[in-house]
Scaffold this motif. Sequence first.
Motif, mmCIF file in Angstrom:
data_model
loop_
_atom_site.group_PDB
_atom_site.id
_atom_site.type_symbol
_atom_site.label_atom_id
_atom_site.label_comp_id
_atom_site.label_asym_id
_atom_site.label_seq_id
_atom_site.Cartn_x
_atom_site.Cartn_y
_atom_site.Cartn_z
ATOM 1 N N ALA A 171 0.720 -1.121 -0.052
ATOM 2 C CA ALA A 171 0.060 -0.030 -0.034
ATOM 3 C C ALA A 171 0.771 1.423 0.056
ATOM 4 O O ALA A 171 0.286 2.440 -0.497
ATOM 5 N N TYR A 227 3.487 2.623 -1.542
ATOM 6 C CA TYR A 227 3.620 3.343 -2.940
ATOM 7 C C TYR A 227 2.652 4.059 -3.388
ATOM 8 O O TYR A 227 2.658 5.389 -3.424
ATOM 9 N N GLU A 228 1.313 3.638 -2.933
ATOM 10 C CA GLU A 228 0.325 4.599 -3.617
ATOM 11 C C GLU A 228 -0.010 5.687 -2.688
ATOM 12 O O GLU A 228 -0.130 6.753 -3.021
ATOM 13 N N HIS A 229 0.199 5.206 -1.297
ATOM 14 C CA HIS A 229 -0.064 6.549 -0.195
ATOM 15 C C HIS A 229 0.897 7.450 -0.616
ATOM 16 O O HIS A 229 0.625 8.739 -0.570
ATOM 17 N N LYS A 259 2.574 8.390 -3.188
ATOM 18 C CA LYS A 259 2.256 9.081 -4.461
ATOM 19 C C LYS A 259 1.134 9.903 -4.332
ATOM 20 O O LYS A 259 1.345 11.016 -4.581
ATOM 21 N N GLN A 260 -0.044 9.547 -3.721
ATOM 22 C CA GLN A 260 -1.161 10.449 -3.697
ATOM 23 C C GLN A 260 -0.795 11.644 -2.642
ATOM 24 O O GLN A 260 -1.558 12.691 -2.786
ATOM 25 N N GLN A 279 10.017 2.617 -8.715
ATOM 26 C CA GLN A 279 9.065 3.423 -7.841
ATOM 27 C C GLN A 279 9.763 4.483 -6.995
ATOM 28 O O GLN A 279 9.205 5.587 -7.174
#
Length: 264
Positions: free
Chosen positions: A80, A82-84, A86-87, A106
């Motif tokens: 989880a 990476y997406e956290h 980035k966002q 990444q």
Amino acid sequence: MIKVAIAGARGKMGIEAVHTVMKRQGMELVAALDYKQVGTTLADLEIFPVNYNVPIFTDFSELVKYTAPDVLIDLTSPHAVYEHTKQAILHNIRPVIGTTGFSDEQLEELKQLAEEKKVGCIIAPNFAIGAILMMKFAREAAKYLPDVEIIEMHHDNKLDAPSGTGVKTAQMIAEVRTEKKQGHPTEKETMPGARGSDFEGMRIHSVRLPGLVAHQQVLFGGEGQLLTIRHDSLNRQSFMSGVVFSIETVVGIEKLVYGLENII
């Protein structure tokens, strides 16, 4: 006042981080991110005091909309994080990441995104100040003793192996050490994995056992001598000084920093 949100507040590291931020002058815990419907506020959870009325969000966009944090601490899981991260950067929120498991691709993407948005980001494979010093000392020792093996030891619920600290230590050593194959030139593993993972000829061994927290030793061999540099985190409170330092630092930078050794 630095407004802080925490992802992973129910984990062992997350619980310590919640208490640390709640008690720290100059910081305000404004939100928690949790994808399970565990309650409306942290006070609904038995693991926190009844006065911890910090809202829990299951949607990151809703968290941003209603609480507008300055910093996101992520202590979740490799799938989880990476997406956290980035966002958070896309929303001009400065991430402080204590979860490992990023790929090189990444990390490069997040680095470029942080520089483009001029948003500070700190990714720390280890928050313990002693562990940072261990890595720095190991890098210095490798200039003179290039035969090295790393043994990292963690609790048996850790998801990634080798640990981020083990990999980061090897990367730092590789900056000053010429790549070389260690051991006998024709050695053969009679059981696969017996020699550990191979990083530019260095071996990294991962131990996972209940009762451990986070421990690492770096062994350097030379003619007639052995140098061991070791660090032990005996509890998760050992990481909190680094968490506080990262929160206070990340609001003043405009790029991604991977490893606290670059700012300590």
